[in-house]
Write a protein that holds these residues in place. Structure first.
Motif, PDB file in Angstrom:
ATOM      1  N   GLN A   7       0.865  -1.179   0.000  1.00  0.00           N
ATOM      2  CA  GLN A   7       0.000   0.000   0.000  1.00  0.00           C
ATOM      3  C   GLN A   7       0.898   1.224   0.000  1.00  0.00           C
ATOM      4  OE1 GLN A   7      -2.726   1.429  -0.401  1.00  0.00           O
ATOM      5  NE2 GLN A   7      -2.840   3.185   0.904  1.00  0.00           N
ATOM      6  N   MET A   8       0.630   2.170  -0.878  1.00  0.00           N
ATOM      7  CA  MET A   8       1.369   3.423  -0.873  1.00  0.00           C
ATOM      8  C   MET A   8       0.551   4.446  -0.115  1.00  0.00           C
ATOM      9  SD  MET A   8       2.863   3.685  -4.695  1.00  0.00           S
ATOM     10  CE  MET A   8       4.202   2.661  -5.197  1.00  0.00           C
ATOM     11  N   ALA A  48      -4.614   2.432  -4.856  1.00  0.00           N
ATOM     12  CA  ALA A  48      -3.666   3.559  -4.905  1.00  0.00           C
ATOM     13  C   ALA A  48      -2.332   3.124  -5.508  1.00  0.00           C
ATOM     14  CB  ALA A  48      -3.455   4.130  -3.500  1.00  0.00           C
ATOM     15  N   THR A  49      -1.860   1.970  -5.110  1.00  0.00           N
ATOM     16  CA  THR A  49      -0.595   1.451  -5.643  1.00  0.00           C
ATOM     17  C   THR A  49      -0.762   1.060  -7.101  1.00  0.00           C
ATOM     18  OG1 THR A  49       0.031   0.670  -3.452  1.00  0.00           O
ATOM     19  CG2 THR A  49       1.205  -0.283  -5.319  1.00  0.00           C
ATOM     20  N   TYR A  50      -1.857   0.411  -7.413  1.00  0.00           N
ATOM     21  CA  TYR A  50      -2.152   0.021  -8.797  1.00  0.00           C
ATOM     22  C   TYR A  50      -2.125   1.233  -9.722  1.00  0.00           C
ATOM     23  CZ  TYR A  50      -4.974  -1.117 -12.875  1.00  0.00           C
ATOM     24  OH  TYR A  50      -5.428  -1.250 -14.161  1.00  0.00           O
ATOM     25  N   ARG A  51      -2.800   2.312  -9.327  1.00  0.00           N
ATOM     26  CA  ARG A  51      -2.852   3.513 -10.174  1.00  0.00           C
ATOM     27  C   ARG A  51      -1.472   4.103 -10.423  1.00  0.00           C
ATOM     28  NH1 ARG A  51      -7.470   3.793  -7.209  1.00  0.00           N
ATOM     29  NH2 ARG A  51      -6.607   5.146  -5.609  1.00  0.00           N
ATOM     30  N   ARG A  52      -0.572   3.980  -9.459  1.00  0.00           N
ATOM     31  CA  ARG A  52       0.783   4.530  -9.632  1.00  0.00           C
ATOM     32  C   ARG A  52       1.665   3.635 -10.490  1.00  0.00           C
ATOM     33  NH1 ARG A  52       2.978   7.258  -4.217  1.00  0.00           N
ATOM     34  NH2 ARG A  52       3.831   8.766  -5.676  1.00  0.00           N
ATOM     35  N   LEU A  53       1.368   2.339 -10.547  1.00  0.00           N
ATOM     36  CA  LEU A  53       2.260   1.400 -11.218  1.00  0.00           C
ATOM     37  C   LEU A  53       1.689   0.740 -12.472  1.00  0.00           C
ATOM     38  CD1 LEU A  53       3.698  -0.442  -8.077  1.00  0.00           C
ATOM     39  CD2 LEU A  53       4.703   1.474  -9.340  1.00  0.00           C
ATOM     40  N   CYS A  54       0.407   0.952 -12.762  1.00  0.00           N
ATOM     41  CA  CYS A  54      -0.244   0.210 -13.847  1.00  0.00           C
ATOM     42  C   CYS A  54       0.327   0.493 -15.231  1.00  0.00           C
ATOM     43  CB  CYS A  54      -1.753   0.422 -13.835  1.00  0.00           C
ATOM     44  SG  CYS A  54      -2.274   2.103 -14.212  1.00  0.00           S
ATOM     45  N   ASP A  55       1.002   1.607 -15.413  1.00  0.00           N
ATOM     46  CA  ASP A  55       1.598   1.883 -16.717  1.00  0.00           C
ATOM     47  C   ASP A  55       2.944   1.180 -16.893  1.00  0.00           C
ATOM     48  OD1 ASP A  55       2.749   3.541 -14.777  1.00  0.00           O
ATOM     49  OD2 ASP A  55       3.193   5.135 -16.223  1.00  0.00           O
ATOM     50  N   ARG A  56       3.477   0.608 -15.812  1.00  0.00           N
ATOM     51  CA  ARG A  56       4.772  -0.074 -15.885  1.00  0.00           C
ATOM     52  C   ARG A  56       4.697  -1.572 -15.617  1.00  0.00           C
ATOM     53  NH1 ARG A  56       8.234   3.672 -12.030  1.00  0.00           N
ATOM     54  NH2 ARG A  56       6.238   3.764 -10.989  1.00  0.00           N
TER      55      ARG A  56
END
Length: 86
Positions: A7-8, A48-56
């Motif tokens: 979790q971020m 929240a973590t998904y939204r920050r990392l989903c492009d990578r």
């Protein structure tokens, strides 16, 4: 068997008498509570973590789970690799 919740969020340093250091805060509490709903051998993350990392990275939508003190949270499981991979 390992379960890794991620979790971020905010985190504050709280001194611990034994180790001399510790972490606390909303992000730490959420990750800790998600652990009981984890999948062995998988990395589970919050929205929240998904939204920050989903492009990578690629994720599998796990749906909502009930997390004590947090209510229903949508979680995702890390699949791996680059989000652009097929």
């Amino acid at each position: 068997n390992t379960i890794i919740p991620v979790q971020m969020g905010t985190c504050s340093a709280v001194p611990d008498r034994e180790s001399g250091r510790a972490a606390g805060g909303s992000g730490v509490n959420t990750a800790s509570r998600m652990e009981s709903h984890g999948v062995v051998g998988r990395i589970q993350v919050t929205g929240a973590t998904y939204r920050r990392l989903c492009d990578r990275y690629r994720f599998e939508d796990r749906g909502e789970i009930g997390v004590k003190g947090k209510g229903r949270l949508r979680t995702y499981l890390l699949v791996g690799g680059d989000a652009g991979e097929t």
